[in-house]
Design a protein around this motif. Structure first.
Motif, PDB file in Angstrom:
ATOM      1  N   PHE A   1      -1.599   2.796   7.463  1.00 30.82           N
ATOM      2  CA  PHE A   1      -2.596   2.138   7.188  1.00 30.82           C
ATOM      3  C   PHE A   1      -3.115   2.532   5.598  1.00 30.82           C
ATOM      4  O   PHE A   1      -3.389   1.713   4.746  1.00 30.82           O
ATOM      5  N   ASN A   2      -2.984   3.891   5.271  1.00 32.03           N
ATOM      6  CA  ASN A   2      -3.235   4.340   3.907  1.00 32.03           C
ATOM      7  C   ASN A   2      -2.280   4.044   2.858  1.00 32.03           C
ATOM      8  O   ASN A   2      -2.623   3.688   1.853  1.00 32.03           O
ATOM      9  N   GLU A   3      -0.943   3.985   3.287  1.00 28.99           N
ATOM     10  CA  GLU A   3       0.021   3.413   2.394  1.00 28.99           C
ATOM     11  C   GLU A   3      -0.027   1.956   2.001  1.00 28.99           C
ATOM     12  O   GLU A   3       0.075   1.754   0.738  1.00 28.99           O
ATOM     13  N   GLU A   4      -0.341   1.403   2.863  1.00 28.63           N
ATOM     14  CA  GLU A   4      -0.610  -0.166   2.663  1.00 28.63           C
ATOM     15  C   GLU A   4      -1.814  -0.467   1.959  1.00 28.63           C
ATOM     16  O   GLU A   4      -1.866  -1.120   1.184  1.00 28.63           O
ATOM     17  N   LEU A   5      -2.893   0.344   2.214  1.00 25.93           N
ATOM     18  CA  LEU A   5      -4.124   0.008   1.380  1.00 25.93           C
ATOM     19  C   LEU A   5      -3.882   0.870  -0.047  1.00 25.93           C
ATOM     20  O   LEU A   5      -4.761   0.004  -0.895  1.00 25.93           O
ATOM     21  N   PHE A   6      -3.218   1.775  -0.337  1.00 24.95           N
ATOM     22  CA  PHE A   6      -3.238   2.433  -1.530  1.00 24.95           C
ATOM     23  C   PHE A   6      -1.993   2.426  -2.507  1.00 24.95           C
ATOM     24  O   PHE A   6      -2.317   2.233  -3.723  1.00 24.95           O
ATOM     25  N   PHE A   7      -0.791   2.158  -1.983  1.00 23.69           N
ATOM     26  CA  PHE A   7       0.134   2.139  -2.832  1.00 23.69           C
ATOM     27  C   PHE A   7       0.203   0.817  -3.673  1.00 23.69           C
ATOM     28  O   PHE A   7      -0.167  -0.179  -3.323  1.00 23.69           O
ATOM     29  N   PRO A   8       0.515   1.134  -5.147  1.00 19.43           N
ATOM     30  CA  PRO A   8       0.056   0.013  -6.085  1.00 19.43           C
ATOM     31  C   PRO A   8       1.487  -0.991  -6.202  1.00 19.43           C
ATOM     32  O   PRO A   8       2.534  -0.463  -5.391  1.00 19.43           O
ATOM     33  N   SER A   9       1.367  -2.015  -6.680  1.00 19.98           N
ATOM     34  CA  SER A   9       2.536  -2.948  -6.941  1.00 19.98           C
ATOM     35  C   SER A   9       3.526  -2.200  -7.754  1.00 19.98           C
ATOM     36  O   SER A   9       3.123  -1.493  -8.617  1.00 19.98           O
ATOM     37  N   HIS A  10       4.867  -2.153  -7.468  1.00 29.12           N
ATOM     38  CA  HIS A  10       5.930  -1.761  -8.222  1.00 29.12           C
ATOM     39  C   HIS A  10       7.180  -2.601  -8.051  1.00 29.12           C
ATOM     40  O   HIS A  10       7.166  -3.296  -7.116  1.00 29.12           O
ATOM     41  N   PRO A  11       8.115  -2.355  -8.525  1.00 25.35           N
ATOM     42  CA  PRO A  11       9.403  -3.122  -8.483  1.00 25.35           C
ATOM     43  C   PRO A  11       9.977  -3.032  -7.200  1.00 25.35           C
ATOM     44  O   PRO A  11       9.995  -2.124  -6.479  1.00 25.35           O
ATOM     45  N   GLY A  12      10.082  -4.393  -6.567  1.00 25.21           N
ATOM     46  CA  GLY A  12      10.364  -4.519  -5.246  1.00 25.21           C
ATOM     47  C   GLY A  12       9.032  -4.541  -4.292  1.00 25.21           C
ATOM     48  O   GLY A  12       9.407  -4.580  -2.849  1.00 25.21           O
ATOM     49  N   TYR A  13       8.037  -4.156  -4.723  1.00 26.67           N
ATOM     50  CA  TYR A  13       6.882  -4.059  -3.571  1.00 26.67           C
ATOM     51  C   TYR A  13       5.622  -4.902  -4.522  1.00 26.67           C
ATOM     52  O   TYR A  13       5.477  -4.370  -5.464  1.00 26.67           O
ATOM     53  N   GLU A  14       5.084  -5.778  -3.642  1.00 30.58           N
ATOM     54  CA  GLU A  14       3.630  -6.031  -3.986  1.00 30.58           C
ATOM     55  C   GLU A  14       2.427  -5.455  -3.334  1.00 30.58           C
ATOM     56  O   GLU A  14       2.547  -5.591  -2.005  1.00 30.58           O
ATOM     57  N   GLY A  15       1.842  -4.591  -4.031  1.00 35.97           N
ATOM     58  CA  GLY A  15       0.667  -4.012  -3.342  1.00 35.97           C
ATOM     59  C   GLY A  15      -0.462  -4.803  -2.695  1.00 35.97           C
ATOM     60  O   GLY A  15      -0.658  -6.086  -3.186  1.00 35.97           O
TER      61      GLY A  15
END
Length: 424
Positions: free
Chosen positions: A338-352
């Motif tokens: 829940f917290n990872e999906e809510l707080f992790f920012p966009s970065h190469p290979g992932y859209e926050g």
């Protein structure tokens, strides 16, 4: 030689001593007629023959027709007016819905340019628009919510028979506070019957193979993971949900203390202002020499057992992301995901996730670490009345929950004293 002779018309006319021609007499008659007509129009605007008698007769007939209208005709006119008003309301609703569709369709697109105001006055949007309710998602649940929810908001708890006694304490406290807009999502028949026997609003989900087997036999973490799928239907129906674990005691109505300015408004696992609201944590690596200090931004996680979630696109995306990951990673802890999906920012290979969030006041929405480590030892903080207390840090939940009730409801000042700060 004989001279050229003029045509007869050229040799006649005024001043020629000859009588006027036939064409001149016609022109003169027309001119006189037009002049007389203008004079008569000016002197007698209503005509030479009076129409007063006809006019009086005309208006008398109109009056007679009005007085002859029956009450049935008046009722018919009123009915037509009401129908037009309803159609007008429907048109307004359709316009609002179309406007919302355009707004949602435009998310992520640079459709408009905005001018920045003077220095210090610029403020970005905080609140995402709510989705259009779709009752076809779950008509049975929609009907229940229409009767239970208040202002499209509701407290929701998910429970199975493993937590029956704790659930009883949960809704007993809610009733004591006077909260009416709450609902238990029963994962088995036993909990459904238990709630009905206690006059507690309950919703038994339709059979869902796979999910139902987890709901009936799963422990706390398994059931907790299910709630992200279940909550999606509430949001699709257009309702804001205050999700509550059942190890929570209510002492005030939480809806009186929400800001409603974010997609997610959650209580924190932090135990003071720094850990709950964020701080600059300096990482020290001596081997780097001059660059040994690196600044990091820290915040303790949101508690996935008590949060307010609004029916917005980012909120539904969050639920989908968490539920999707938990189905693919069954050993993952739902709160961590829940917290990872809510707080992790966009970065190469992932859209926050682009969701707005707010941390609740840690002394109003209190976790059990704050209570047992800090509040009960402070003469000033002991006087505060929290909105809720969440026994999330301690496994001996029922004993501590009863003690918390004694302390805040019955005023027993030493009710918390014999418990250690942590678990034994």
């Amino acid at each position: 030689m004989a001279g050229r002779r003029e045509p007869p018309l050229m040799r006649t006319g005024l001043g020629s001593g000859q009588p006027p021609s036939r064409g001149s007499r016609i022109a003169a008659a027309v001119a006189v007629g037009v002049t007389l007509g203008c004079v008569c129009a000016f002197l007698y605007p209503d005509g030479l023959i009076s129409r007063s008698t006809d006019s009086a007769l005309h208006w008398r007939r109109r009056a007679d027709s009005v007085t002859c209208e029956t009450s049935e005709e008046v009722t018919n006119l009123q009915s037509q007016l009401a129908s037009l008003e309803r159609k007008n309301a429907d048109f307004r609703k359709q316009i609002n819905e179309l406007s919302m569709k355009l707004q949602l369709a435009g998310q992520g697109k640079n459709q408009a340019l905005y001018s920045a105001g003077p220095f210090g006055t610029v403020k970005a949007l905080r609140t995402n628009p709510t989705v259009m309710p779709d009752d076809s998602t779950n008509p049975r649940l929609a009907k229940i919510l229409q009767h239970v929810a208040v202002k499209k908001e509701i407290i929701v708890a998910v429970a199975n028979s493993n937590v029956k006694e704790t659930l009883g304490m949960w809704f007993t406290n809610i009733k004591r506070v006077g909260i009416t807009n709450y609902l238990v999502v029963a994962l088995d028949d036993s909990i459904e019957n238990f709630c009905k026997s206690k006059d507690v609003p309950v919703y038994r989900r339709d059979p869902d193979e796979g999910i139902d087997s987890i709901g009936k036999t799963g422990g706390n973490h398994a059931v907790s993971a299910l709630k992200f799928r279940i909550l999606r239907e509430f949001l699709q129906l257009g309702y804001s949900v205050l999700l509550s674990d059942i190890d929570i005691m209510f002492f005030q109505n939480p809806f009186d203390h929400l800001y409603r300015d974010s997609d997610i408004e959650s209580m924190s696992d932090g135990h003071d202002n720094m850990t709950a609201y964020g701080f600059n944590d300096v990482f020290d690596e001596p081997s780097m020499g001059w660059a040994r200090y690196a600044h990091t931004m820290r915040i303790w996680v949101f508690n996935s057992g008590f949060f307010f979630i609004r029916p917005t696109i980012p909120s539904i995306e969050l639920l989908d992301r968490v539920a999707g990951r938990l189905s693919r990673e069954p050993k993952s802890w739902d709160q961590a995901v829940f917290n990872e999906e809510l707080f992790f920012p966009s970065h190469p290979g992932y859209e926050g996730l682009h969701a707005s969030k707010r941390t609740m006041d840690i002394y109003l929405f209190m976790n059990s670490k704050v209570l047992f480590k800090t509040v009960r030892k402070s003469a000033q903080l002991r006087k505060l009345k929290p909105v809720i207390v969440h026994l999330n840090y301690h496994p001996d939940k029922e004993a501590r929950m009863k003690a918390v009730i004694e302390f805040y409801v019955h005023g027993k000042q030493n009710a918390l004293d014999h418990f250690p700060d942590g678990s034994e």
